[in-house]
Design an enzyme around this catalytic site. Structure first.
Site, PDB file in Angstrom:
ATOM      1  N   LEU A 128      35.810  44.971  48.191  1.00 32.03           N
ATOM      2  CA  LEU A 128      36.407  44.394  46.988  1.00 32.03           C
ATOM      3  C   LEU A 128      35.727  44.953  45.731  1.00 32.03           C
ATOM      4  O   LEU A 128      36.374  45.467  44.828  1.00 32.03           O
ATOM      5  CB  LEU A 128      36.247  42.862  47.050  1.00 32.03           C
ATOM      6  N   ILE A 339       3.059  26.800  48.934  1.00 31.16           N
ATOM      7  CA  ILE A 339       2.211  26.027  49.858  1.00 31.16           C
ATOM      8  C   ILE A 339       1.367  26.963  50.724  1.00 31.16           C
ATOM      9  O   ILE A 339       0.216  26.675  51.035  1.00 31.16           O
ATOM     10  CB  ILE A 339       3.094  25.071  50.720  1.00 31.16           C
ATOM     11  N   GLU A 365      29.427  37.291  47.229  1.00 32.99           N
ATOM     12  CA  GLU A 365      30.594  36.391  47.383  1.00 32.99           C
ATOM     13  C   GLU A 365      30.729  35.423  46.203  1.00 32.99           C
ATOM     14  O   GLU A 365      31.141  34.278  46.359  1.00 32.99           O
ATOM     15  CB  GLU A 365      30.559  35.660  48.722  1.00 32.99           C
ATOM     16  N   SER A 368      26.190  32.448  41.310  1.00 35.54           N
ATOM     17  CA  SER A 368      26.126  31.004  41.007  1.00 35.54           C
ATOM     18  C   SER A 368      26.876  30.705  39.713  1.00 35.54           C
ATOM     19  O   SER A 368      27.461  29.628  39.555  1.00 35.54           O
ATOM     20  CB  SER A 368      24.665  30.561  40.873  1.00 35.54           C
TER      21      SER A 368
HETATM   22  N1  COS Z   1      42.982  30.337  46.406  1.00 39.18           N
HETATM   23  C1  COS Z   1      44.260  30.703  46.155  1.00 39.18           C
HETATM   24  N2  COS Z   1      44.658  31.210  44.962  1.00 39.18           N
HETATM   25  C2  COS Z   1      43.735  31.299  44.006  1.00 39.18           C
HETATM   26  C3  COS Z   1      42.403  30.936  44.191  1.00 39.18           C
HETATM   27  C4  COS Z   1      42.037  30.428  45.454  1.00 39.18           C
HETATM   28  N3  COS Z   1      40.790  30.059  45.711  1.00 39.18           N
HETATM   29  N4  COS Z   1      41.712  31.155  43.048  1.00 39.18           N
HETATM   30  C5  COS Z   1      42.585  31.637  42.152  1.00 39.18           C
HETATM   31  N5  COS Z   1      43.807  31.734  42.742  1.00 39.18           N
HETATM   32  C6  COS Z   1      45.039  32.173  42.086  1.00 39.18           C
HETATM   33  C7  COS Z   1      45.328  31.367  40.818  1.00 39.18           C
HETATM   34  O1  COS Z   1      46.043  30.198  41.137  1.00 39.18           O
HETATM   35  C8  COS Z   1      46.143  32.340  39.997  1.00 39.18           C
HETATM   36  O2  COS Z   1      47.469  32.335  40.530  1.00 39.18           O
HETATM   37  P1  COS Z   1      48.773  32.739  39.655  1.00 39.18           P
HETATM   38  O3  COS Z   1      48.806  34.219  39.628  1.00 39.18           O
HETATM   39  O4  COS Z   1      49.906  32.184  40.438  1.00 39.18           O
HETATM   40  O5  COS Z   1      48.602  32.130  38.316  1.00 39.18           O
HETATM   41  C9  COS Z   1      45.507  33.679  40.352  1.00 39.18           C
HETATM   42  O6  COS Z   1      44.885  33.510  41.630  1.00 39.18           O
HETATM   43  C10 COS Z   1      44.494  34.150  39.318  1.00 39.18           C
HETATM   44  O7  COS Z   1      43.483  33.178  39.210  1.00 39.18           O
HETATM   45  P2  COS Z   1      42.517  33.091  37.937  1.00 39.18           P
HETATM   46  O8  COS Z   1      43.350  33.073  36.698  1.00 39.18           O
HETATM   47  O9  COS Z   1      41.594  31.936  38.155  1.00 39.18           O
HETATM   48  O10 COS Z   1      41.761  34.488  37.997  1.00 39.18           O
HETATM   49  P3  COS Z   1      40.534  35.087  37.166  1.00 39.18           P
HETATM   50  O11 COS Z   1      40.807  36.507  36.927  1.00 39.18           O
HETATM   51  O12 COS Z   1      40.213  34.205  36.005  1.00 39.18           O
HETATM   52  O13 COS Z   1      39.318  35.067  38.239  1.00 39.18           O
HETATM   53  C11 COS Z   1      37.452  34.174  39.463  1.00 39.18           C
HETATM   54  C12 COS Z   1      38.861  33.955  38.864  1.00 39.18           C
HETATM   55  C13 COS Z   1      36.400  34.482  38.435  1.00 39.18           C
HETATM   56  C14 COS Z   1      37.139  32.841  40.138  1.00 39.18           C
HETATM   57  C15 COS Z   1      37.521  35.276  40.537  1.00 39.18           C
HETATM   58  O14 COS Z   1      37.739  36.522  39.959  1.00 39.18           O
HETATM   59  C16 COS Z   1      36.270  35.324  41.411  1.00 39.18           C
HETATM   60  O15 COS Z   1      36.130  34.553  42.367  1.00 39.18           O
HETATM   61  N6  COS Z   1      35.347  36.239  41.102  1.00 39.18           N
HETATM   62  C17 COS Z   1      34.164  36.463  41.945  1.00 39.18           C
HETATM   63  C18 COS Z   1      34.481  37.508  42.922  1.00 39.18           C
HETATM   64  C19 COS Z   1      33.480  37.612  44.002  1.00 39.18           C
HETATM   65  O16 COS Z   1      33.175  36.639  44.667  1.00 39.18           O
HETATM   66  N7  COS Z   1      32.978  38.828  44.198  1.00 39.18           N
HETATM   67  C20 COS Z   1      32.074  39.096  45.263  1.00 39.18           C
HETATM   68  C21 COS Z   1      32.682  40.134  46.141  1.00 39.18           C
HETATM   69  S1  COS Z   1      32.618  39.764  47.829  1.00 39.18           S
HETATM   70  S2  COS Z   1      30.789  40.158  48.297  1.00 39.18           S
END
Ligand code: COS
Length: 383
Positions: A128, A339, A365, A368
């Site tokens: 990703l 400790i 993933e 925080s």
């Molecule tokens: N399950 C299902 N759908 C989800 C969801 C979830 N958990 N989270 C978001 N969505 C959907 C939203 O409902 C929205 O849908 P629509 O297109 O119908 O409106 C869409 O996905 C976009 O969501 P959002 O607007 O919240 O997206 P953002 O770009 O603001 O990003 C975060 C949200 C920051 C939470 C996301 O990018 C994220 O989790 N980033 C971290 C990534 C990560 O963990 N990277 C590590 C890599 S793996 S080691």
């Protein structure tokens, strides 16, 4: 370890199977390993022969239950992380790298990739993150252009666990770059595909095979698309919803070990004529560590239990579990080092290893900070 009411008899049996497996097959090699890749492959083989990898795929494809049982995944990560961060990583990646196929793959893709994952014959990876798209998933720049019966994939993925080891990667790329997150799609890409390049291996502060991979005019069959074009973002988020609870479980395993080590050491080590454990300052630390650990365990297994009961989304619960458990584990491990005094920073001691191993869990993933954002958004939406 006291078992929580979230568990069934099968979970109790699994908990003891994992503990025995970890002590017998994993622990002897837990301390720093120069031959990380060979050891990683060996761990996959051992976990497959112990039947543990069957938990990462559904029953129809060689697994043990109709749907993935998240409590089992958590119990396994908790038990493996207690003895080895590397063993935990190898188990976790078989799940994270194959779950998008379980979730959205065609029947043919499931039949082709999931049974070998469960048998330990194929190693999976989840691609990703990019140099310019870490927390911000919709900023992904890799592209997949449709050409007749195939896609041409171009782009760079970094911080990819199992880079160079994996037989296949679930890769997220833009099929419609103008559409933000709605233009993202997911594909299964075999490591043997021409144009797939292992660019660089990265050395982390603790044992963890990881690196950067490139896709240079990499042609992949059209039927290697997961779900529909444009569904990649949701597939990634739904996968993370399940696996974030398991990261939290790994943090719990590391914190449990740190507390056990601190309890033993504080009763053994004598200063000023009495064991450290008789000093109130140390007792306060132990009490805080144990309380935070219990709170973390409850959050982890509550999130897993809720998903197993069929909840469509456990976004808030799994983010809370990951956020709290990884941060708490960092504090617990830090106190265990304190400790242990000088012994705690001696290279090769258990708490020194844990101190290095826990750090990445507050980042991968979803950091925080991202978990806080997810939790706040869910609260504000009324979820
Ligand atoms: N399950 C299902 N759908 C989800 C969801 C979830 N958990 N989270 C978001 N969505 C959907 C939203 O409902 C929205 O849908 P629509 O297109 O119908 O409106 C869409 O996905 C976009 O969501 P959002 O607007 O919240 O997206 P953002 O770009 O603001 O990003 C975060 C949200 C920051 C939470 C996301 O990018 C994220 O989790 N980033 C971290 C990534 C990560 O963990 N990277 C590590 C890599 S793996 S080691």
């Amino acid at each position: 370890m006291e078992l929580l009411p979230f568990f069934t008899e099968k979970h109790r049996e699994l908990e003891s199977t994992v503990r025995q497996f970890a002590e017998r097959d994993v622990a002897p090699c837990a301390v720093e390993d120069e031959h990380e890749e060979a050891r990683a492959r060996e761990l996959i083989r051992l976990m497959a022969s112990a039947g543990l990898l069957r938990y990462v795929v559904p029953e129809a494809y060689g697994g043990l239950s109709p749907r993935l049982d998240v409590r089992s995944l958590c119990l396994i990560r908790d038990g493996l992380a207690y003895v080895s961060g590397l063993a935990d990583t190898m188990f976790a990646m078989q799940g994270l790298g194959s779950y998008p196929i379980t979730l959205a793959g065609s029947e043919a893709l499931k039949r082709r990739y999931l049974p070998p994952v469960a048998r330990g014959e194929a190693i999976a990876a989840f691609a990703l993150t990019e140099p310019e798209a870490g927390s911000d998933v919709s900023a992904i720049q890799a592209t997949a252009n449709r050409m007749d019966d195939r896609y041409e994939l171009n782009g760079i993925k970094t911080f990819i666990s199992n880079a160079g080891l994996a037989d296949f990667y679930v890769v997220f790329a833009k099929t419609d770059p103008g559409q933000g997150h709605r233009g993202l799609s997911a594909f299964v890409v075999e490591a043997s595909t021409p144009g797939f390049v292992l660019d660089e291996k990265l050395a982390l502060i603790a044992s963890h095979p990881i690196g950067r991979v490139k896709f240079e005019r990499c042609h992949i069959p059209r039927d290697h698309l997961l779900g529909e074009e444009g569904e990649g973002f949701k597939i990634a988020m739904q996968t993370l919803d399940v696996f974030r609870s398991t990261v939290a479980a790994a943090a719990v395993g590391m914190a449990r070990r740190a507390l056990d080590e601190a309890l033993a050491y504080s009763q053994r080590r004598v200063q000023f004529g009495r064991p450290l454990a008789e000093f109130q300052g140390i007792q306060f630390k132990l009490a805080e560590m144990a309380t935070e650990l219990e709170a973390a365990r409850l959050l982890v297994y509550r999130a897993a239990w809720k998903k197993d009961r069929g909840a469509a989304r456990v976004t808030r619960e799994s983010s809370m579990a990951k956020f709290y458990a990884t941060e708490a584990a960092q504090r617990i491990i830090d106190q265990a080092v304190q400790i242990h005094g000088g012994q705690g920073v001696v290279r090769g001691s258990v708490v020194e290893r844990l101190y290095r191993e826990i750090r990445a869990l507050r980042i991968y993933e979803g950091t925080s900070e991202i978990q806080r954002i997810v939790i706040a958004r869910e609260l504000l939406k009324g979820c």
